[in-house]
Design a protein around this motif. Structure first.
Motif, PDB file in Angstrom:
ATOM      1  N   THR A 170     -11.126  -9.665 -48.430  1.00 42.22           N
ATOM      2  CA  THR A 170     -11.282 -10.988 -49.563  1.00 42.22           C
ATOM      3  C   THR A 170     -12.842 -10.692 -49.892  1.00 42.22           C
ATOM      4  OG1 THR A 170     -12.075 -12.389 -47.840  1.00 42.22           O
ATOM      5  CG2 THR A 170      -9.644 -12.429 -48.517  1.00 42.22           C
ATOM      6  N   ALA A 171     -13.461  -9.785 -49.132  1.00 45.35           N
ATOM      7  CA  ALA A 171     -14.918  -9.672 -49.417  1.00 45.35           C
ATOM      8  C   ALA A 171     -15.686 -10.919 -49.289  1.00 45.35           C
ATOM      9  CB  ALA A 171     -15.250  -8.907 -50.883  1.00 45.35           C
ATOM     10  N   ASN A 172     -15.286 -11.821 -48.596  1.00 43.82           N
ATOM     11  CA  ASN A 172     -16.058 -13.214 -48.264  1.00 43.82           C
ATOM     12  C   ASN A 172     -16.179 -13.510 -47.095  1.00 43.82           C
ATOM     13  OD1 ASN A 172     -16.354 -14.136 -51.245  1.00 43.82           O
ATOM     14  ND2 ASN A 172     -14.092 -14.106 -51.112  1.00 43.82           N
ATOM     15  N   VAL A 173     -17.239 -14.566 -46.613  1.00 43.86           N
ATOM     16  CA  VAL A 173     -17.601 -14.691 -45.281  1.00 43.86           C
ATOM     17  C   VAL A 173     -16.674 -15.978 -45.086  1.00 43.86           C
ATOM     18  CG1 VAL A 173     -19.025 -15.656 -43.821  1.00 43.86           C
ATOM     19  CG2 VAL A 173     -19.819 -13.668 -45.134  1.00 43.86           C
ATOM     20  N   ASP A 174     -15.838 -15.886 -44.005  1.00 51.83           N
ATOM     21  CA  ASP A 174     -15.122 -17.135 -43.441  1.00 51.83           C
ATOM     22  C   ASP A 174     -15.392 -17.509 -42.148  1.00 51.83           C
ATOM     23  OD1 ASP A 174     -13.704 -16.567 -45.902  1.00 51.83           O
ATOM     24  OD2 ASP A 174     -12.015 -15.942 -44.838  1.00 51.83           O
ATOM     25  N   GLY A 175     -15.175 -18.995 -41.841  1.00 51.71           N
ATOM     26  CA  GLY A 175     -15.536 -19.297 -40.342  1.00 51.71           C
ATOM     27  C   GLY A 175     -14.221 -20.356 -40.341  1.00 51.71           C
ATOM     28  N   ASP A 176     -14.027 -20.435 -38.985  1.00 52.70           N
ATOM     29  CA  ASP A 176     -13.040 -21.255 -38.460  1.00 52.70           C
ATOM     30  C   ASP A 176     -13.482 -21.956 -37.114  1.00 52.70           C
ATOM     31  OD1 ASP A 176     -11.833 -19.973 -36.080  1.00 52.70           O
ATOM     32  OD2 ASP A 176     -11.180 -18.453 -37.450  1.00 52.70           O
ATOM     33  N   GLU A 234      -1.995 -23.452 -30.527  1.00 49.16           N
ATOM     34  CA  GLU A 234      -3.425 -23.683 -31.261  1.00 49.16           C
ATOM     35  C   GLU A 234      -3.359 -24.247 -32.632  1.00 49.16           C
ATOM     36  OE1 GLU A 234      -5.192 -20.479 -34.057  1.00 49.16           O
ATOM     37  OE2 GLU A 234      -4.847 -19.571 -31.895  1.00 49.16           O
ATOM     38  N   VAL A 235      -4.376 -25.044 -33.026  1.00 47.32           N
ATOM     39  CA  VAL A 235      -4.283 -25.465 -34.416  1.00 47.32           C
ATOM     40  C   VAL A 235      -5.723 -25.492 -34.762  1.00 47.32           C
ATOM     41  CG1 VAL A 235      -4.559 -27.976 -33.705  1.00 47.32           C
ATOM     42  CG2 VAL A 235      -3.666 -27.480 -36.101  1.00 47.32           C
ATOM     43  N   GLY A 236      -5.905 -24.960 -36.012  1.00 47.68           N
ATOM     44  CA  GLY A 236      -7.435 -25.115 -36.395  1.00 47.68           C
ATOM     45  C   GLY A 236      -7.752 -25.132 -38.007  1.00 47.68           C
ATOM     46  N   TYR A 237      -8.892 -25.078 -38.315  1.00 51.21           N
ATOM     47  CA  TYR A 237      -9.441 -25.275 -39.883  1.00 51.21           C
ATOM     48  C   TYR A 237     -10.283 -24.176 -40.039  1.00 51.21           C
ATOM     49  CZ  TYR A 237     -11.390 -26.989 -44.074  1.00 51.21           C
ATOM     50  OH  TYR A 237     -11.634 -27.554 -45.131  1.00 51.21           O
ATOM     51  N   ILE A 296      -4.582 -23.749 -39.979  1.00 50.12           N
ATOM     52  CA  ILE A 296      -4.124 -22.529 -39.194  1.00 50.12           C
ATOM     53  C   ILE A 296      -3.438 -23.049 -38.065  1.00 50.12           C
ATOM     54  CG2 ILE A 296      -5.197 -20.820 -40.157  1.00 50.12           C
ATOM     55  CD1 ILE A 296      -7.260 -20.797 -37.986  1.00 50.12           C
ATOM     56  N   TYR A 297      -2.277 -22.518 -37.514  1.00 49.90           N
ATOM     57  CA  TYR A 297      -1.548 -22.914 -36.182  1.00 49.90           C
ATOM     58  C   TYR A 297      -0.691 -21.775 -35.761  1.00 49.90           C
ATOM     59  CZ  TYR A 297       2.746 -24.092 -39.027  1.00 49.90           C
ATOM     60  OH  TYR A 297       3.925 -24.007 -39.687  1.00 49.90           O
ATOM     61  N   SER A 298      -0.428 -21.945 -34.508  1.00 49.70           N
ATOM     62  CA  SER A 298       0.374 -20.802 -34.108  1.00 49.70           C
ATOM     63  C   SER A 298       0.968 -21.113 -32.749  1.00 49.70           C
ATOM     64  CB  SER A 298      -0.404 -19.546 -33.674  1.00 49.70           C
ATOM     65  OG  SER A 298      -1.350 -19.411 -32.974  1.00 49.70           O
ATOM     66  N   ALA A 299       1.828 -20.566 -32.131  1.00 51.78           N
ATOM     67  CA  ALA A 299       2.432 -21.107 -30.858  1.00 51.78           C
ATOM     68  C   ALA A 299       3.059 -19.869 -30.125  1.00 51.78           C
ATOM     69  CB  ALA A 299       3.754 -22.047 -30.779  1.00 51.78           C
ATOM     70  N   ASN A 321       1.576 -19.748 -38.663  1.00 49.84           N
ATOM     71  CA  ASN A 321       1.389 -20.029 -40.206  1.00 49.84           C
ATOM     72  C   ASN A 321      -0.152 -20.238 -40.368  1.00 49.84           C
ATOM     73  OD1 ASN A 321       0.916 -21.120 -42.648  1.00 49.84           O
ATOM     74  ND2 ASN A 321       2.060 -22.840 -42.419  1.00 49.84           N
ATOM     75  N   PRO A 322      -0.356 -18.875 -40.556  1.00 49.67           N
ATOM     76  CA  PRO A 322      -2.083 -18.512 -40.550  1.00 49.67           C
ATOM     77  C   PRO A 322      -2.749 -19.075 -41.617  1.00 49.67           C
ATOM     78  CG  PRO A 322      -0.659 -16.497 -40.416  1.00 49.67           C
ATOM     79  CD  PRO A 322       0.022 -17.737 -40.660  1.00 49.67           C
ATOM     80  N   ASN A 323      -2.189 -19.508 -42.684  1.00 45.63           N
ATOM     81  CA  ASN A 323      -2.626 -20.026 -44.063  1.00 45.63           C
ATOM     82  C   ASN A 323      -1.957 -21.580 -44.685  1.00 45.63           C
ATOM     83  OD1 ASN A 323      -4.504 -17.678 -44.600  1.00 45.63           O
ATOM     84  ND2 ASN A 323      -2.462 -16.547 -44.208  1.00 45.63           N
ATOM     85  N   PHE A 324      -3.039 -22.038 -45.346  1.00 44.85           N
ATOM     86  CA  PHE A 324      -2.336 -23.251 -45.995  1.00 44.85           C
ATOM     87  C   PHE A 324      -3.413 -23.439 -47.269  1.00 44.85           C
ATOM     88  CE2 PHE A 324      -0.320 -27.166 -46.561  1.00 44.85           C
ATOM     89  CZ  PHE A 324      -1.266 -27.924 -46.942  1.00 44.85           C
ATOM     90  N   GLY A 325      -2.783 -23.426 -48.489  1.00 41.52           N
ATOM     91  CA  GLY A 325      -3.522 -23.583 -49.568  1.00 41.52           C
ATOM     92  C   GLY A 325      -3.023 -22.657 -50.934  1.00 41.52           C
ATOM     93  N   ASP A 326      -3.917 -21.605 -51.219  1.00 44.94           N
ATOM     94  CA  ASP A 326      -3.354 -20.944 -52.129  1.00 44.94           C
ATOM     95  C   ASP A 326      -2.707 -19.733 -51.603  1.00 44.94           C
ATOM     96  OD1 ASP A 326      -5.414 -19.579 -50.819  1.00 44.94           O
ATOM     97  OD2 ASP A 326      -6.685 -18.937 -52.339  1.00 44.94           O
ATOM     98  N   GLN A 327      -2.514 -19.302 -50.428  1.00 47.11           N
ATOM     99  CA  GLN A 327      -1.655 -18.515 -49.680  1.00 47.11           C
ATOM    100  C   GLN A 327      -1.091 -19.106 -48.420  1.00 47.11           C
ATOM    101  OE1 GLN A 327      -3.312 -14.975 -47.507  1.00 47.11           O
ATOM    102  NE2 GLN A 327      -1.773 -13.758 -48.442  1.00 47.11           N
TER     103      GLN A 327
END
Length: 257
Positions: free
Chosen positions: A146-152, A171-174, A185-188, A206-212
């Motif tokens: 994506t050429a952008n910096v992300d943080g979680d 896990e569950v996260g933002y 984001i969440y996984s098991a 489910n790694p993503n929520f929103g536009d993807q």
């Protein structure tokens, strides 16, 4: 317009498929202990999910040819302290589409994990940042990311079923994203050891929520020889929106100490 949608879709695709901050679940490494995994992975797709979740053909005449991605990943966990584990992942990627090809370093992911609770149920938290190691635009065809910096930020929980040789972790996260919608984001994962030298896991994420938005279902196998393991992974995109549809296949070698 359809060409632009296809390029944008593919530029967002593969980051969640490579190892992330959750490779070892909720558990930490002991001080000066660690885990390293070097893996090879492939992904190929000629279909995708549109914004309504319907399956569409990526070969629309203006953008012909399957999308393929090949990557070599180096994933590391290292115990800086019994209560602080360093996490890092660096991929080398080749992405191809419609006769065009991009090769180079992908996104560096690095972060820390620390415990909250210990005992029969382990609870920990982690925070990671993703930094692009390339100068390529996210709209390049195809892009390495994506050429952008992300943080979680993530909350992780794990439980060993000993004396049964099995475990479960979730896990569950933002994820705060640069240039795109933020994500939940969440996984098991559930797994165990069989025949003393073979580990197996089943995972859903489910790694993503929103536009993807998509759901991955897959599993892994590890054949152990002392502190060395040969690993195999398969992950399939079972549903989604604004993402490609296909199966990720991976193999690697890992070492723990």
């Amino acid at each position: 317009m359809k060409r632009a949608w296809t390029v944008a879709l593919l530029s967002l695709l593969l980051l969640p498929l490579v190892p992330t901050c959750a490779e070892a679940g909720a558990w930490l490494q002991k001080k000066n202990g660690g885990y390293v995994k070097i893996s090879y992975a492939t992904f190929r797709s000629s279909t995708g999910f549109d914004q309504n979740g319907n399956t569409v053909d990526l070969n629309d005449g203006t953008s012909s040819g399957d999308y393929t991605d090949i990557s070599f990943n180096t994933y590391l966990e290292y115990g800086l302290h019994d209560k602080l584990t360093l996490i890092a992942n660096v991929p080398i990627k080749q992405a191809s589409k419609a006769g065009e090809r991009s090769i180079g370093l992908g996104d560096l992911t690095a972060g820390l994990r620390t415990p909250v609770l210990s005992g029969p149920v382990v609870l920990s938290v982690s925070s990671c940042v993703k930094v692009p190691l390339y100068t390529q635009s996210q709209f390049a065809a195809p892009s390495l990311g994506t050429a952008n910096v992300d943080g979680d930020f993530r909350v992780l929980v794990g439980r060993s079923f000993w004396p049964i040789p099995g475990y479960g972790t979730a896990e569950v996260g933002y994820r705060r994203r640069g240039g795109f919608a933020d994500q939940i984001i969440y996984s098991a994962e559930i797994g165990g050891t069989f025949a003393k030298r073979v580990d197996a896991q089943i995972r859903i994420a489910n790694p993503n929520f929103g536009d993807q938005d998509f759901v991955n279902l897959g599993g892994g196998l590890a054949i152990k020889a002392g502190e060395i393991s040969i690993t195999f992974d398969a992950i399939h995109t079972v549903s989604g929106k604004n993402t490609a549809k296909g199966t990720y296949l991976g193999a690697g070698i890992s070492h723990s100490w």
